[in-house]
Write a protein that holds these residues in place. Sequence first.
Motif, PDB file in Angstrom:
ATOM      1  N   TYR A 242      -3.862  23.811  -1.413  1.00 17.36           N
ATOM      2  CA  TYR A 242      -3.066  22.752  -0.969  1.00 17.36           C
ATOM      3  C   TYR A 242      -3.656  21.341  -0.681  1.00 17.36           C
ATOM      4  O   TYR A 242      -4.777  21.399  -0.220  1.00 17.36           O
ATOM      5  CB  TYR A 242      -2.241  23.332   0.255  1.00 17.36           C
ATOM      6  N   ARG A 243      -2.913  20.594  -1.343  1.00 11.44           N
ATOM      7  CA  ARG A 243      -3.242  19.110  -0.861  1.00 11.44           C
ATOM      8  C   ARG A 243      -1.965  18.333  -0.773  1.00 11.44           C
ATOM      9  O   ARG A 243      -1.244  18.788  -1.840  1.00 11.44           O
ATOM     10  CB  ARG A 243      -4.398  18.586  -1.575  1.00 11.44           C
ATOM     11  N   PRO A 244      -1.794  17.199   0.029  1.00 14.16           N
ATOM     12  CA  PRO A 244      -0.535  16.560  -0.159  1.00 14.16           C
ATOM     13  C   PRO A 244      -0.448  15.685  -1.453  1.00 14.16           C
ATOM     14  O   PRO A 244      -1.699  15.256  -1.880  1.00 14.16           O
ATOM     15  CB  PRO A 244      -0.701  15.591   1.129  1.00 14.16           C
ATOM     16  N   HIS A 245       0.443  15.659  -2.132  1.00 17.64           N
ATOM     17  CA  HIS A 245       0.717  14.799  -3.248  1.00 17.64           C
ATOM     18  C   HIS A 245       1.901  13.892  -3.231  1.00 17.64           C
ATOM     19  O   HIS A 245       3.003  13.974  -2.720  1.00 17.64           O
ATOM     20  CB  HIS A 245       0.934  15.756  -4.625  1.00 17.64           C
ATOM     21  N   ILE A 246       1.487  12.550  -3.660  1.00 12.99           N
ATOM     22  CA  ILE A 246       2.504  11.591  -3.584  1.00 12.99           C
ATOM     23  C   ILE A 246       2.995  11.188  -4.822  1.00 12.99           C
ATOM     24  O   ILE A 246       1.871  10.681  -5.748  1.00 12.99           O
ATOM     25  CB  ILE A 246       1.973  10.263  -2.729  1.00 12.99           C
ATOM     26  N   PRO A 247       4.022  11.766  -5.612  1.00 14.94           N
ATOM     27  CA  PRO A 247       4.250  11.344  -6.989  1.00 14.94           C
ATOM     28  C   PRO A 247       4.722   9.866  -7.165  1.00 14.94           C
ATOM     29  O   PRO A 247       5.739   9.401  -6.703  1.00 14.94           O
ATOM     30  CB  PRO A 247       5.498  12.262  -7.166  1.00 14.94           C
ATOM     31  N   ILE A 248       3.846   9.137  -7.518  1.00 19.47           N
ATOM     32  CA  ILE A 248       4.007   7.599  -7.610  1.00 19.47           C
ATOM     33  C   ILE A 248       4.833   7.459  -8.872  1.00 19.47           C
ATOM     34  O   ILE A 248       4.510   7.522  -9.995  1.00 19.47           O
ATOM     35  CB  ILE A 248       2.455   6.804  -7.801  1.00 19.47           C
ATOM     36  N   HIS A 249       6.087   6.584  -8.728  1.00 18.55           N
ATOM     37  CA  HIS A 249       6.962   6.230  -9.770  1.00 18.55           C
ATOM     38  C   HIS A 249       6.508   4.874 -10.478  1.00 18.55           C
ATOM     39  O   HIS A 249       5.901   4.033  -9.424  1.00 18.55           O
ATOM     40  CB  HIS A 249       8.343   5.878  -9.147  1.00 18.55           C
ATOM     41  N   PRO A 250       6.441   4.600 -11.806  1.00 18.35           N
ATOM     42  CA  PRO A 250       5.996   3.652 -12.442  1.00 18.35           C
ATOM     43  C   PRO A 250       6.769   2.367 -12.064  1.00 18.35           C
ATOM     44  O   PRO A 250       6.193   1.275 -12.298  1.00 18.35           O
ATOM     45  CB  PRO A 250       6.170   4.106 -13.628  1.00 18.35           C
ATOM     46  N   ASP A 251       8.122   2.414 -11.520  1.00 21.20           N
ATOM     47  CA  ASP A 251       8.737   1.339 -11.266  1.00 21.20           C
ATOM     48  C   ASP A 251       8.256   0.800  -9.788  1.00 21.20           C
ATOM     49  O   ASP A 251       8.734  -0.287  -9.297  1.00 21.20           O
ATOM     50  CB  ASP A 251      10.232   1.778 -11.114  1.00 21.20           C
ATOM     51  N   TRP A 252       7.385   1.377  -8.987  1.00 24.37           N
ATOM     52  CA  TRP A 252       7.040   1.014  -7.633  1.00 24.37           C
ATOM     53  C   TRP A 252       6.208  -0.084  -7.683  1.00 24.37           C
ATOM     54  O   TRP A 252       5.155   0.102  -8.656  1.00 24.37           O
ATOM     55  CB  TRP A 252       6.579   2.007  -6.964  1.00 24.37           C
ATOM     56  N   PRO A 253       6.108  -1.086  -6.910  1.00 21.43           N
ATOM     57  CA  PRO A 253       5.259  -2.331  -7.005  1.00 21.43           C
ATOM     58  C   PRO A 253       3.850  -1.599  -6.406  1.00 21.43           C
ATOM     59  O   PRO A 253       3.728  -0.835  -5.355  1.00 21.43           O
ATOM     60  CB  PRO A 253       5.852  -3.287  -6.175  1.00 21.43           C
ATOM     61  N   MET A 254       2.621  -1.975  -6.696  1.00 25.80           N
ATOM     62  CA  MET A 254       1.348  -1.628  -6.338  1.00 25.80           C
ATOM     63  C   MET A 254       0.812  -2.708  -5.873  1.00 25.80           C
ATOM     64  O   MET A 254       0.664  -3.823  -6.394  1.00 25.80           O
ATOM     65  CB  MET A 254       0.417  -1.042  -7.391  1.00 25.80           C
ATOM     66  N   VAL A 255       0.369  -2.822  -4.546  1.00 26.76           N
ATOM     67  CA  VAL A 255      -0.187  -4.061  -3.872  1.00 26.76           C
ATOM     68  C   VAL A 255      -1.544  -3.563  -3.169  1.00 26.76           C
ATOM     69  O   VAL A 255      -1.741  -2.414  -2.942  1.00 26.76           O
ATOM     70  CB  VAL A 255       0.635  -4.482  -2.635  1.00 26.76           C
ATOM     71  N   GLU A 256      -2.356  -4.561  -3.149  1.00 26.68           N
ATOM     72  CA  GLU A 256      -3.785  -4.370  -2.163  1.00 26.68           C
ATOM     73  C   GLU A 256      -3.621  -4.125  -0.780  1.00 26.68           C
ATOM     74  O   GLU A 256      -2.429  -4.751  -0.204  1.00 26.68           O
ATOM     75  CB  GLU A 256      -4.752  -5.184  -2.418  1.00 26.68           C
ATOM     76  N   LEU A 257      -4.090  -3.343  -0.222  1.00 24.49           N
ATOM     77  CA  LEU A 257      -3.873  -2.709   1.123  1.00 24.49           C
ATOM     78  C   LEU A 257      -3.877  -3.987   1.901  1.00 24.49           C
ATOM     79  O   LEU A 257      -3.217  -4.257   2.907  1.00 24.49           O
ATOM     80  CB  LEU A 257      -4.887  -1.676   1.582  1.00 24.49           C
ATOM     81  N   GLY A 258      -5.001  -4.779   1.681  1.00 24.13           N
ATOM     82  CA  GLY A 258      -5.123  -6.161   2.667  1.00 24.13           C
ATOM     83  C   GLY A 258      -3.781  -7.060   2.558  1.00 24.13           C
ATOM     84  O   GLY A 258      -3.952  -8.032   3.423  1.00 24.13           O
ATOM     85  N   GLU A 259      -3.035  -7.188   1.689  1.00 20.54           N
ATOM     86  CA  GLU A 259      -1.942  -7.665   1.575  1.00 20.54           C
ATOM     87  C   GLU A 259      -0.562  -7.431   2.410  1.00 20.54           C
ATOM     88  O   GLU A 259       0.031  -8.277   3.060  1.00 20.54           O
ATOM     89  CB  GLU A 259      -1.324  -7.726   0.057  1.00 20.54           C
ATOM     90  N   ILE A 260      -0.640  -6.085   2.793  1.00 20.43           N
ATOM     91  CA  ILE A 260       0.380  -5.474   3.532  1.00 20.43           C
ATOM     92  C   ILE A 260      -0.020  -5.306   4.992  1.00 20.43           C
ATOM     93  O   ILE A 260       0.597  -4.718   5.813  1.00 20.43           O
ATOM     94  CB  ILE A 260       0.933  -4.450   2.942  1.00 20.43           C
TER      95      ILE A 260
END
Length: 448
Positions: A242-260
Amino acid sequence: MQAELAAYLQALRSGQGRDRTDQSDLPDPPDHSLPLTTALIVPKEKIAANGDYNLSGERYREGPIRTANFPLVPIGNICDLLNGRAFKPEDWEKADSGGIPIVRIQNLNNPDSDFNYFTGEVSERNTIHNGELLFSWSGSRGTSFGAHIWRGQKAVLNQHIFKVGFDESRATKMYLLHALNKAVTEVEENLHGGVGLVHITKGNLEKIHIPLPPLEVQKEIVAEIEGYQKVINGARAVLDHYRPHIPIHPDWPMVELGEIADVKLGKMLDQNKHRAGKLLPYARNVSVRWGVIDTHDLPEMYFEDDELGRFGLVAGDVLVCEGGEPGRAAVWNGSIQNMKYQKALHRVRFKVPFEPSMLVYLLQEMAVSGALVGWLSGTTIKHLTLESFNKLPIPLPPLATQQGIVAEIEAEQALVAANRELITRFEQKIQATLARIWGEEAPVTPEA
């Protein structure tokens, strides 16, 4: 009824009761040549103490109740213990030598351990084949001693391990495996040696007694234990995979961690024992486990007034390991006031609405899959630097979506945790089965 019993007991004491009692269906008297008996001798004064003449022996038994009726036999009476060969380091060769593997204790305890090989002549006495019963008799307390079934190709046995031959008309291999492992506690009470390497002599091991039920009963015991073990193996497979899985949708914006988020390393340890400021607890790298911050036995360090805010924690902050196991993370729950953190940790405090646990699960998924390696620096010792961590791409779906993802993963983890409980319970069932055969009180299984 009590008067009738009293009269009967009086007749027994005078010898008259034997003539008027049909003893054909009474059990045979206990065989005192066996090391184990369920007979219990109770003084008549104790029986008559309360006047009700209860003839159940268990009423008067003191201490643990032994329920086994199986004879106890010395290991040496049923097993033939053949020690392995004493190899020297110069005898060891590599896998490409064409030799056969040398089986050492570490190869039994960890199937992934590397083998040494031997190309010389090997006697059949020291040779083992797939399915043979072995017993390691030297090493460290609590880890080295015990029985194993060899699961591998033809090999040569190193010293400190016995090849166990046995009388198949009296014992089955799998029953002996469990019986010998149950006897390890007694084995470790008979060890010789210093603080480090210890051993049990062949003579002392041969003297240890184990219960010996009939073959059919042995098979039933093994079947019961193997049924429990299958459940344990299934539960462990869930934990391992088992490992947690986050299904990333292609419509989601991707940002650098330092921006948020505001990402800061903690305070460097004060090597000069600086005494200015306030003495406060702080989290270390070892305090952070996946999803949990351990607050037991926290160290303390002096923090000056201008450091209280810079290195402080508030509920919802995420602590992430910079080294050790880079990326290991957990959310701080605010359970301790004035909690601080040291330089080995990144503190992540979000500047936009963001579910902190989502970052933890994202990092855990990346760590397990290997995707995080590309963001680490160093050759032999890896680190998640502040510069690299700030550039880590983070999906930014709506907050409600983030909360839904976190809730789903937490529900999954509750089921995973139930598998840990299942392993504990079924391991206790195995111990209870063996305790029953040994005539011991079974360990108590916790209630659900």
